[in-house]
Design a protein around this motif. Structure first.
Motif, PDB file in Angstrom:
ATOM      1  N   TYR A  35      -9.755  12.014  -1.490  1.00 22.44           N
ATOM      2  CA  TYR A  35      -9.186  10.724  -1.152  1.00 22.44           C
ATOM      3  C   TYR A  35     -10.039   9.631  -1.794  1.00 22.44           C
ATOM      4  O   TYR A  35     -11.239   9.791  -1.985  1.00 22.44           O
ATOM      5  N   GLN A  37     -11.035   5.596  -1.045  1.00 18.85           N
ATOM      6  CA  GLN A  37     -10.956   4.466  -0.117  1.00 18.85           C
ATOM      7  C   GLN A  37     -11.458   3.214  -0.832  1.00 18.85           C
ATOM      8  O   GLN A  37     -12.627   3.142  -1.220  1.00 18.85           O
ATOM      9  N   PHE A  42      -8.291   0.965   2.434  1.00 20.37           N
ATOM     10  CA  PHE A  42      -7.128   1.836   2.277  1.00 20.37           C
ATOM     11  C   PHE A  42      -7.584   3.202   1.796  1.00 20.37           C
ATOM     12  O   PHE A  42      -8.309   3.326   0.807  1.00 20.37           O
ATOM     13  N   LEU A  43      -7.141   4.221   2.494  1.00 22.72           N
ATOM     14  CA  LEU A  43      -7.493   5.596   2.180  1.00 22.72           C
ATOM     15  C   LEU A  43      -6.264   6.252   1.578  1.00 22.72           C
ATOM     16  O   LEU A  43      -5.216   6.330   2.217  1.00 22.72           O
ATOM     17  N   SER A  48      -4.946  17.655  -3.885  1.00 19.33           N
ATOM     18  CA  SER A  48      -5.165  18.661  -2.868  1.00 19.33           C
ATOM     19  C   SER A  48      -5.052  20.038  -3.506  1.00 19.33           C
ATOM     20  O   SER A  48      -4.218  20.264  -4.391  1.00 19.33           O
ATOM     21  N   GLU A  58      -1.344  13.195  -7.019  1.00 18.99           N
ATOM     22  CA  GLU A  58      -0.743  11.870  -6.942  1.00 18.99           C
ATOM     23  C   GLU A  58      -0.882  11.156  -8.287  1.00 18.99           C
ATOM     24  O   GLU A  58      -1.497  11.667  -9.216  1.00 18.99           O
ATOM     25  N   PHE A  90     -13.724  10.400  -0.649  1.00 18.68           N
ATOM     26  CA  PHE A  90     -13.890  11.344   0.455  1.00 18.68           C
ATOM     27  C   PHE A  90     -13.244  12.670   0.113  1.00 18.68           C
ATOM     28  O   PHE A  90     -12.128  12.730  -0.389  1.00 18.68           O
ATOM     29  N   PHE A 104     -13.148  15.385   7.363  1.00 11.86           N
ATOM     30  CA  PHE A 104     -13.626  14.608   6.227  1.00 11.86           C
ATOM     31  C   PHE A 104     -15.131  14.763   6.026  1.00 11.86           C
ATOM     32  O   PHE A 104     -15.888  14.918   6.983  1.00 11.86           O
TER      33      PHE A 104
END
Lengths: 113, 116
Positions: A35, A37, A42-43, A48, A58, A90, A104
Motif C-alpha cells: 500500500y 499512504q 490516503f491509503l 497483492s 493497480e 506499507f 500491516f
C-alpha cells in the motif's frame, strides 16, 4: 515477535535513484500486499500476491516492480525515483483472499529529494 | 467523488466522552466494513469488521453499518487518552462473487485526540 516487518524503516534518496523495500511476515499467511499512504493519509492498494502469484496490480507506474520470492516475503523495487514517490509504503498480509482482516507492517517512510 | 468519504478532522474530545466517527460510501456492492486504528508513525491495526448491515460491539467499541444510507459509524465509549490515533474506515466487495482478491478501499482517516 514482529508479525509483519519491513526494512528499511526510513529511506531518503535522490531523484533518479533505484531503491528496494523488503517485507517479511511470520504469520503463515499466503497473501501479501503493498500500500502507499500519501501525505493526506490516503491509503491505497498497489499490489497483492497470493502464493507468489500477482493478483492485484493497480494503476501504478511500471517503475514499481513487486517481487515475491516465497509466501512469507514481498519486496518492492522502485526505479528512477521521482519526487511524487515520497510517501509511506506499507506491507500487509492476510490469510487467503479474504482481505477483511489484514495485518500491516510498520511502514517505510520514503523521501525523494 | 471518492468511493469512501471520511472527515479528516482533527477531532478533539475530553477523556470519558463518547466519540462518534463516520464514513459514507458510494459503492453499493461493498459488503465488508472495517475500522482500522493507526497510531502516529505506525501501521494500521484492525479494530473491528462487520459483514453487511447491523451492529457489532467489542468492549468500548461499537461499529454500525447502515447499507440503506451507505453510512458506517464507530462509537468509542469512555474514551481514553490511549485512544488518540487516526481512525480509518475501509470497505470491500464480497470476494466470493468475483475472481481475484478482495480489495480494501480506505477512507482518508479521522485524526482523534482524547484530552486528559
Amino acid at each position: 515477535d514482529t508479525a509483519v516487518s519491513q526494512t528499511p524503516k526510513y529511506l531518503v534518496t535522490q531523484m533518479g535513484n533505484d531503491k528496494s523495500i523488503k517485507c517479511e511476515q511470520n504469520l503463515g499467511h499466503d497473501t501479501m500486499y503493498w500500500y502507499k499512504q500519501d501525505s493526506k493519509k490516503f491509503l491505497k492498494i498497489m499490489f497483492s500476491y497470493n502464493n507468489k502469484e500477482l493478483i492485484i496490480n493497480e494503476t501504478v507506474p511500471n517503475r514499481f516492480s513487486p517481487k515475491s520470492p516465497d509466501k512469507a516475503h514481498l519486496n518492492l523495487h522502485i526505479n528512477s525515483l521521482e519526487l511524487g514517490d515520497s510517501a509511506v509504503y506499507f506491507c500487509a498480509s492476510s490469510q487467503g483472499l479474504a482481505a477483511a482482516t489484514q495485518y500491516f507492517g510498520p511502514g517505510t517512510r520514503l523521501t525523494v529529494l | 467523488q471518492k468511493e469512501v468519504e471520511q472527515d479528516p478532522g482533527p477531532l478533539s474530545v475530553p477523556e470519558g466522552a463518547i466519540v462518534s466517527l463516520n464514513c459514507t460510501y458510494s459503492n453499493s456492492a461493498f459488503q465488508y466494513f472495517m475500522w482500522y486504528r493507526q497510531y502516529s508513525r505506525k501501521g494500521p491495526e484492525l479494530l473491528m469488521y462487520t459483514y453487511s448491515s447491523g451492529n457489532k460491539e467489542d468492549g468500548r467499541f461499537t461499529a454500525q453499518v447502515d447499507k440503506s444510507s451507505k453510512y458506517i459509524s464507530l462509537f468509542i465509549r469512555d474514551s481514553q487518552p490511549s485512544d488518540s490515533a487516526t481512525y480509518l474506515c475501509a470497505m470491500s466487495e464480497d470476494f466470493r462473487y468475483f475472481q481475484g482478491a478482495q480489495k480494501l478501499v480506505f477512507g482518508q482517516g479521522t485524526r482523534l485526540t482524547i484530552n486528559p
